[in-house]
Design a protein around this motif. Structure first.
Motif, short mmCIF file in Angstrom:
data_model
loop_
_atom_site.label_atom_id
_atom_site.label_comp_id
_atom_site.label_asym_id
_atom_site.label_seq_id
_atom_site.Cartn_x
_atom_site.Cartn_y
_atom_site.Cartn_z
N LYS A 101 0.85 -1.19 0.00
CA LYS A 101 0.00 0.00 0.00
C LYS A 101 0.89 1.25 0.00
CE LYS A 101 -4.29 -1.71 0.62
NZ LYS A 101 -4.03 -3.15 0.52
N ILE A 103 1.29 5.46 1.22
CA ILE A 103 0.86 6.61 2.03
C ILE A 103 1.25 7.84 1.23
CG2 ILE A 103 1.11 7.82 4.22
CD1 ILE A 103 1.76 5.17 5.53
N ILE A 144 -4.89 1.30 5.16
CA ILE A 144 -4.48 2.66 5.51
C ILE A 144 -5.73 3.47 5.79
CG2 ILE A 144 -3.17 4.69 4.78
CD1 ILE A 144 -1.41 2.25 4.76
N GLU A 148 -4.80 8.85 6.31
CA GLU A 148 -3.44 8.32 6.19
C GLU A 148 -2.62 8.45 7.48
OE1 GLU A 148 -1.62 10.14 2.72
OE2 GLU A 148 -2.41 8.54 1.44
N VAL A 151 -2.15 2.99 10.28
CA VAL A 151 -1.94 1.81 9.45
C VAL A 151 -2.40 0.60 10.25
CG1 VAL A 151 -0.22 0.38 8.29
CG2 VAL A 151 0.07 2.87 8.33
N SER A 165 1.25 6.30 11.42
CA SER A 165 2.01 6.36 10.16
C SER A 165 3.16 7.36 10.20
CB SER A 165 1.07 6.70 9.00
OG SER A 165 0.63 8.04 9.08
N TYR A 168 5.56 5.10 12.91
CA TYR A 168 5.33 3.64 12.93
C TYR A 168 5.41 3.08 14.34
CZ TYR A 168 5.39 4.31 7.97
OH TYR A 168 5.09 4.78 6.70
#
Length: 299
Positions: A101, A103, A144, A148, A151, A165, A168
């Protein structure tokens, strides 16, 4: 509401991945064959083999002019759709890559799979920026959030793990399912996250705190894909049980079952992937029977 329009044949082996092209009238498919195939929704036919591959393709993801091709070998091919050639091979994962995916606001690509790690890649120069271990075995699916900022990772141990995101960092872990999670999507209105599993259940997680909502005994076997319509309040699910089901995305009412067992057209083997066309006119499904089926949607 939804009717079978066309069946596209040509793949020689099971198909695992679908992705829309930038144009409204085209899409891509790939699986346990030697290439990624482009199809036309205008002619309802084969266009070309887009890119050769060295091992089975588990996921496709288009971002801008790039098509990312995730393989069983762990290699992710980067195919430039304008140049019509593979321009890079991303090497980090030691085992199969199950999902990819992007971002957008961070210009980052995320990949994960059988090795239980998430890799973060730069979309600017395709370099590996960061990687982290989630679990010691498979992470099957990435979702997502619409802003955004978060995650969600669906894992083999039945847990959903939510990460920030920006850095992390782990936000929370949801004890979601009794068997591995195989599908995961945020709804378009940012009201909930929905998960599907090999336990055949759909489970709803209310946002922003991921408090548990309804648990729906949706299928007979594992739920392999969840796809929200781009504009209408519906979503579709598909399963190892060979059926596609159409649901109301607000109250989770079941509207339609597409299955040979229900005397409608359908797949005769496990259905592995669903997508809606960009304009929402068509639902596209594929699976182990090597068929790509196009369904016309009239809400």
């Amino acid at each position: 509401m939804i009717t079978h329009l066309h069946t596209l044949s040509g793949h020689q082996n099971p198909i695992y991945a679908l992705a829309n092209a930038a144009e409204e009238n085209a899409f891509y498919s790939a699986g346990n064959d030697k290439g990624v195939v482009e199809w036309s929704l205008t002619s309802m036919g084969f266009v070309k083999v887009l890119a050769p591959v060295q091992s089975s393709v588990y996921a496709l993801h288009r971002h801008s002019n790039f098509l990312f091709i995730a393989q069983r070998s762990g290699v992710i091919l980067v195919f430039d759709l304008l140049l019509e050639k593979t321009i890079a091979m991303l090497n980090h994962h030691q085992k199969g890559v199950f999902d990819i995916k992007t971002i957008g606001h961070k210009n980052e690509l995320l990949s994960t799979g059988e090795d239980g790690t998430v890799a973060v890649w730069s979309l600017k120069d395709l370099s590996l920026l960061y990687h982290f271990q989630v679990i010691q075995n498979t992470v099957r699916v990435i979702a997502i959030s619409n802003d955004e900022k978060e995650v969600a990772l669906g894992c083999k141990d039945g847990m959903i793990r939510i990460y920030n995101s920006e850095d992390y960092g782990l936000i929370t872990e949801l004890e979601a399912h009794t068997l591995p999670i195989t599908s995961l999507q945020y709804d378009p209105t940012s009201t909930y996250l929905i998960s599907g599993s090999r336990d055949a259940q759909l489970k709803v997680w209310h946002l922003p705190d991921y408090s548990p909502g309804p648990a729906i005994p949706a299928h007979m076997f594992g739920i392999y894909s969840i796809a929200f319509h781009p504009s209408a309040p519906f979503f579709a699910t598909c399963s190892q049980d060979k059926s596609i089901k159409l649901w109301d995305s607000k109250n989770f009412k079941l509207y339609k079952i597409l299955s040979l067992e229900k005397n409608t057209p359908g797949h005769f083997h496990s259905i592995n992937k669903l997508i809606w066309s960009n304009d929402g006119r068509y639902l596209i499904s594929t699976g182990d029977d090597r068929q790509v089926m196009v369904w016309e949607f009239n809400p």
